[in-house]
Design an enzyme around this catalytic site. Structure first.
Site, PDB file in Angstrom:
ATOM      1  N   ASP A  24      55.578  11.945  58.894  1.00 60.28           N
ATOM      2  CA  ASP A  24      54.341  11.785  58.104  1.00 60.28           C
ATOM      3  C   ASP A  24      53.464  13.016  58.340  1.00 60.28           C
ATOM      4  O   ASP A  24      52.285  12.915  58.681  1.00 60.28           O
ATOM      5  CB  ASP A  24      53.610  10.505  58.536  1.00 60.28           C
ATOM      6  CG  ASP A  24      52.499  10.102  57.558  1.00 60.28           C
ATOM      7  OD1 ASP A  24      52.401  10.710  56.477  1.00 60.28           O
ATOM      8  OD2 ASP A  24      51.734   9.178  57.887  1.00 60.28           O
TER       9      ASP A  24
ATOM     10  N   GLU B  29      47.041   9.044  75.599  1.00 60.55           N
ATOM     11  CA  GLU B  29      46.347  10.158  76.236  1.00 60.55           C
ATOM     12  C   GLU B  29      45.291  10.677  75.259  1.00 60.55           C
ATOM     13  O   GLU B  29      45.567  10.780  74.052  1.00 60.55           O
ATOM     14  CB  GLU B  29      47.404  11.231  76.507  1.00 60.55           C
ATOM     15  CG  GLU B  29      46.888  12.605  76.810  1.00 60.55           C
ATOM     16  CD  GLU B  29      48.000  13.663  76.729  1.00 60.55           C
ATOM     17  OE1 GLU B  29      47.717  14.797  77.125  1.00 60.55           O
ATOM     18  OE2 GLU B  29      49.126  13.365  76.263  1.00 60.55           O
TER      19      GLU B  29
HETATM   20  P1  ADP Z   1      45.350   6.321  61.833  1.00 58.90           P
HETATM   21  O1  ADP Z   1      46.551   5.687  62.456  1.00 58.90           O
HETATM   22  O2  ADP Z   1      44.276   5.336  61.504  1.00 58.90           O
HETATM   23  O3  ADP Z   1      45.674   7.204  60.645  1.00 58.90           O
HETATM   24  P2  ADP Z   1      45.156   8.647  63.569  1.00 58.90           P
HETATM   25  O4  ADP Z   1      46.277   8.477  64.529  1.00 58.90           O
HETATM   26  O5  ADP Z   1      45.378   9.610  62.447  1.00 58.90           O
HETATM   27  O6  ADP Z   1      44.690   7.227  62.979  1.00 58.90           O
HETATM   28  O7  ADP Z   1      43.860   9.036  64.404  1.00 58.90           O
HETATM   29  C1  ADP Z   1      42.556   9.127  63.824  1.00 58.90           C
HETATM   30  C2  ADP Z   1      41.852  10.389  64.276  1.00 58.90           C
HETATM   31  O8  ADP Z   1      41.667  10.352  65.697  1.00 58.90           O
HETATM   32  C3  ADP Z   1      42.648  11.643  64.005  1.00 58.90           C
HETATM   33  O9  ADP Z   1      42.296  12.221  62.795  1.00 58.90           O
HETATM   34  C4  ADP Z   1      42.301  12.558  65.166  1.00 58.90           C
HETATM   35  O10 ADP Z   1      41.160  13.344  64.866  1.00 58.90           O
HETATM   36  C5  ADP Z   1      41.918  11.612  66.281  1.00 58.90           C
HETATM   37  N1  ADP Z   1      43.007  11.455  67.282  1.00 58.90           N
HETATM   38  C6  ADP Z   1      44.270  10.983  67.047  1.00 58.90           C
HETATM   39  N2  ADP Z   1      44.967  10.941  68.196  1.00 58.90           N
HETATM   40  C7  ADP Z   1      44.135  11.375  69.174  1.00 58.90           C
HETATM   41  C8  ADP Z   1      44.279  11.551  70.587  1.00 58.90           C
HETATM   42  N3  ADP Z   1      45.408  11.236  71.209  1.00 58.90           N
HETATM   43  N4  ADP Z   1      43.222  12.040  71.265  1.00 58.90           N
HETATM   44  C9  ADP Z   1      42.054  12.341  70.632  1.00 58.90           C
HETATM   45  N5  ADP Z   1      41.852  12.185  69.318  1.00 58.90           N
HETATM   46  C10 ADP Z   1      42.884  11.712  68.589  1.00 58.90           C
END
Ligand code: ADP
Length: 298
Positions: free
Chosen positions: A202, A100
């Site tokens: 985490d 989502e």
């Molecule tokens: P990684 O697994 O590479 O560390 P993240 O899960 O932390 O990546 O996601 C990278 C960035 O994307 C986050 O810092 C956040 O700003 C954005 N993000 C993460 N999940 C969502 C989401 N479900 N919807 C919109 N933006 C998201």
């Protein structure tokens, strides 16, 4: 990771359609910054709906499966908001996870995050650990269930990272202090048996946000069931959580006073993981933490 000319959007759109039962076409894919491990994208559909997608090498499919399972576990508690997983898999030489899309805003939801995290920590299981392994950063995180928390922390957390460090060439003083700590640290648990709590696993400030409707959101988990002190310790390790967060958490479910001493024991796990992932100055930090802990114990 180098950008790839041919992105697997049409294949992913088909998987989204199969998972949701509604047609989906990618009209536009916009890169999203801020992640550590994966390529992140906002996929805007032909109907204007957005989804969030992460891509990685094909051998990372199981990492994404674990992330999806963790997000589901958190969502099932009905406490802190976490993005709902839609589908994951591998195609065209990439692995992917679709979630989502959450529009993030700039508000502050520290108090609600503290309260809702404490409520999430009330969700319990039969053992410490989880029904599957996952990753912390890109390092494997072993969650084989255990009835004894001290054994769990010794074997699956500190011992695991110390062995990895040895294999990565960090012997000597780190290993000498590490072995001594594994022998002595059970004393920090005299009179304290942690509750078995669902943890994000985490929880640093880069994995927390506030939606544009004001809800606190946590994402990118390394879920397992364990001592909630390990979670709170990590929030303190890299900073970014306000005093309102801690006050709200403690009002909901106060921490034991022994937390102050155990905090370093818990954060050592993440520092060892950083040493194994990034090397450099983390060696000194790990040795200093070990030194402080050992001086408490001797
Ligand atoms: P990684 O697994 O590479 O560390 P993240 O899960 O932390 O990546 O996601 C990278 C960035 O994307 C986050 O810092 C956040 O700003 C954005 N993000 C993460 N999940 C969502 C989401 N479900 N919807 C919109 N933006 C998201």
């Amino acid at each position: 990771m180098a950008p790839v000319a041919e992105q697997p959007w049409s294949g992913i759109a088909a998987r989204v359609a199969a998972a949701t039962g509604a047609p989906f076409q990618v009209r536009e894919a916009r890169p999203v910054g801020g992640g550590c491990i994966n390529e992140a994208w906002r996929l805007v559909g032909a109907d204007g709906r957005s989804l969030f997608a992460k891509l990685n090498a094909p051998d990372r499919e199981d990492m994404f499966a674990a992330e999806a399972a963790g997000l589901r576990e958190i969502a099932a508690t009905g406490t802190v908001t976490a993005p709902a997983p839609i589908c994951h898999g591998a195609l065209q030489g990439r692995s992917f996870l679709v979630l989502e899309y959450i529009p993030f805003g700039r508000g502050d939801a520290s108090e609600r995050l503290g309260r809702e995290l404490a409520q999430m920590h009330r969700s319990s299981w039969s053992s410490y650990g989880w029904w599957r392994d996952n990753t912390i950063g890109s390092t494997p995180q072993i969650n084989t269930p255990a009835d004894d928390w001290v054994d769990f922390w010794r074997e699956r957390r500190l011992g695991y990272q110390l062995r990895l460090a040895r294999d990565n060439g960090y012997g000597g003083e780190l290993q000498r202090r590490g072995e001594l700590l594994l022998e002595l640290f059970p004393a920090l648990f005299a009179g304290y048996t942690p509750a078995i709590s669902l943890l994000h696993g985490d929880l640093w400030s880069g994995n927390v946000g506030v939606s544009d409707s004001g809800d606190p959101v946590i994402f990118d988990p390394a879920t397992y069931y364990g001592d909630r002190e390990a979670e709170i310790a990590m929030t303190e390790l890299f900073g970014g959580f306000s005093s309102r967060f801690y006050a709200a958490y403690n009002e909901q479910w106060p921490l034991d006073e022994g937390y102050r001493v155990r905090r370093d024991l818990y954060n050592l796990y993440h520092i060892l993981n950083h040493l194994n992932l990034f090397g450099g100055g983390y060696l000194r930090q790990a040795e200093q933490m070990l030194g402080r802990l050992l001086s408490e114990l001797r």
